[in-house]
Enzyme design. Sequence first.
Site, short mmCIF file in Angstrom:
data_model
loop_
_atom_site.label_atom_id
_atom_site.label_comp_id
_atom_site.label_asym_id
_atom_site.label_seq_id
_atom_site.Cartn_x
_atom_site.Cartn_y
_atom_site.Cartn_z
N ASN A 89 -3.52 3.40 2.55
CA ASN A 89 -2.74 2.44 1.92
C ASN A 89 -2.47 1.26 2.82
O ASN A 89 -1.73 0.53 2.49
CB ASN A 89 -1.15 3.08 1.46
CG ASN A 89 -1.45 4.36 0.65
OD1 ASN A 89 -1.05 5.27 0.93
ND2 ASN A 89 -2.30 4.13 -0.49
N ARG B 180 -0.44 7.06 9.06
CA ARG B 180 -1.44 8.06 8.43
C ARG B 180 -2.84 7.51 8.75
O ARG B 180 -3.75 8.06 8.56
CB ARG B 180 -0.92 7.97 6.71
CG ARG B 180 -0.09 9.16 6.45
CD ARG B 180 -0.02 9.33 5.07
NE ARG B 180 0.62 8.01 4.28
CZ ARG B 180 0.01 7.42 3.36
NH1 ARG B 180 -1.35 7.77 3.18
NH2 ARG B 180 0.59 6.47 2.79
N GLY C 153 1.48 6.34 -3.03
CA GLY C 153 0.29 6.25 -2.02
C GLY C 153 -0.70 6.98 -2.11
O GLY C 153 -0.92 7.65 -2.95
N SER C 154 -1.48 7.02 -1.14
CA SER C 154 -2.66 8.02 -1.13
C SER C 154 -3.31 8.05 0.17
O SER C 154 -3.19 7.25 1.03
CB SER C 154 -3.81 7.53 -2.40
OG SER C 154 -3.02 7.08 -3.47
N ASN C 155 -4.28 9.10 0.27
CA ASN C 155 -5.33 8.89 1.11
C ASN C 155 -6.80 9.41 0.46
O ASN C 155 -6.74 10.05 -0.44
CB ASN C 155 -5.12 10.18 2.27
CG ASN C 155 -3.68 10.43 2.82
OD1 ASN C 155 -3.16 9.37 3.18
ND2 ASN C 155 -3.16 11.70 2.87
#
Length: 790
Positions: free
Chosen positions: A492, A523, A218-220
Amino acid sequence: MSRFVLRAVTAALAIAAAAGATAAFAQTKYTAEVRRTSFGIAHIKASDYGSVGYGVGYAFAQDNFCMMADEFVTVRGERSRHFGGTGSTPYGVNNVFSDVFFTYYNGDPAPLLAGLAGMKPEVQAAFKGWVAGYNRYLRDTGVANLPAPCKGAAWVRPVDDADIARLVRRYALQASTGNFIAAFANTFPPAAGAAQQWDGKYDEKYWRDYQLRKEQLGSNALALGRDATDNGRGMLLGNPHFPWVGTLRFFNFHVTVPGQMDVMGGSLSGFPFINIGFNKDVAWSHTVDKANHFTLFQLKLDPTNSRKYIVDGQSKDMVAKTITVQVRQADGSLAPVSRTIYSTQFGPLLSLSAPLVWTAANAYAIKDANLENWRLGDQWFDINRATSALEVEAALEKNLGIPWVNTIAADRDGNAFYADISTAPNVDRFHQSVCTPDVTMAGVFAQLGVPVLDGSRSSCDWKVEAGSPQPGLLPGSRMPRLYRSDFVQNSNDNYWMTNPAENLYSWHIPAVVGIVPQQQGNRTRLGVSQAQARLSGTDGRAGNKFTLPILQDIALSNRSYAADTFLPDMLTLCGTEAAASVKSLCDVLAAWDRKFELASRGAHLFKEFFTTAAAIPGVYAVPFDYLNPLTTPRGLAISNPTVAGALVAALGAAGKKITDAGLTVDAPLGMVQFATQTALTGGRVILPMHGGDSAGGGDLVGVYNKITSSLVPGLGYVVSTGTSYIQTVQFTDGGVNAQSFLSYSQSSNPASPHFADQTARFSAKQWITLPFTEAAITADPAYRTSTISE
């Protein structure tokens, strides 16, 4: 002087002259300057791209040789031969299953080398140089003198061009076919008398595990434009959430080819260019996307033979290929294990789990958009050389080489950019609607996110359009993108809420790129709310613009969106007689600061509680409403006695799980959550770790600094995945100001001084300034340099 001696002297002089002439005309193939600064960050400088790759491969091997050598065993399909059949890869995949998969896809070197040959000459040269640099380190060091994890190991050997191509394909398939390795190796024809049709029941555990596997990556990312920053220039936060072990770790380095490329950041193991980073003009990051990079095809089987399938009324033979892997036995001998893989014109068969299983009536084949994606290297080469967000967009659309991620960028002129221009099937909404076999398969897509098309009609195959770099890909012009002068973000979820002021939904964007509307993760809701609060001046800070310290504070604030949104109702329930049995646990949650900081008491209790609570049927007071996607769902349905009872039970079970593991429920997070790295002595480097995630992964607690940890009885929560190479990049009138962490540090070698040094800085939130200019590099207190050639 005798005639004999004279002849000998004359011959010797001739030989020497010839040798001198040969030396004079010989060219050094690779020459690279490998410079290091604090924390072992590598700066590679060379006059050509082959030499850049050479330097990167050598520097990488200095820090991570054993980890990389292990991965090459994996992508060759040889784990069982060396490590036995009961072991697993660093990511938990059984060795035999892994070997069957990679032998099938990577066993024949010819298509791999053809794929490498199709890359740009500069990119080919860089990958080949990387191989030479890696091998140079092995040759100089010797197998007997390697670091402890692979010292003297029989499975260590030099790599070749086919091996680096195997690694590229492994990365390309990561988020598509790579999610089904176990199923791939365990797909068998139906037994005689097997049920013809699905019984209507989903295998809930299988599909829940599938979703969790997808969410392990995942990621931001948050890109800020001119209207959002204090100096009117672009600013970027990039925070991929990747595993802390294995080759999905990032390596932090800087590449300079004077006059052609000057770029810095992080890349997955084996890449000679930067995957996530910045140059003097533009910074970018990536987040794992929601697009489907494969489809399944439901095959109608010939009723007379379940190894035949029917297309347009014609019966076709499946192609059976036997894959044999050698498995090391306890006595050191090898024994063969074989699997037969059945393939069709669409791709190989997969028997997943209900309802996507091979029966006497139907089977399922997977077609993967990334199988022939050899454009990855070209893609990042062009991004590395971009001078603006506009050039990043042009590179994405030209190459269509991004495999499974969104791209978020900001440039020095103050443009913020988002796109999901990636390698996806050309299946538009009309095509999908007429080619989804039945209502059951429509439900599979809606509920599981797995697209299934009708394989009995050739017209349902992916559409081929002129000019596509690979037949059957969705053209980049029909994929979502957005420019803003305030912000764009992604955590995501799909493209829908990139910036709530823009409605990116369009009929021409296929549903396989992202289902809209769709409930947003916590998120995403947190990221958008933080950006909006800052720009409206309602976040409690002075002014309404982003500065670099404010961006960094948001990145590591460790605030839980789920706690802010759902905990108040739980505390109301805690004040009733219905929750008397968990009063002490309620008191812990009431006193908790609703963050996942080192000093936060009770964060792990909320993590365990909410992971279970979120799965309770009808748990939310206000369910998801597509008209209010950023504020729903909200609240807990505590007025419902069944839900209230389940919530109390979930809290009680959470407390018991923690105390049974030997921990206290009100301990500070820094006393129970750790980064643990095994030191050379066999002991552990244990560092307290902030950040949070739901139990088992996923996106429930809504912490921007996503740290996934697993409960180990008697020890605590051990980090396995999460924030990895995190960068904040600010463009200023004086140049680039970039600060970062590599959360697990630069080296996987336990003897290295850079085995845990950045991890300690990350734990303390002490950002590391990246030396990008020549002056900053040479002024670094740990600066050292060496030149390697061959």
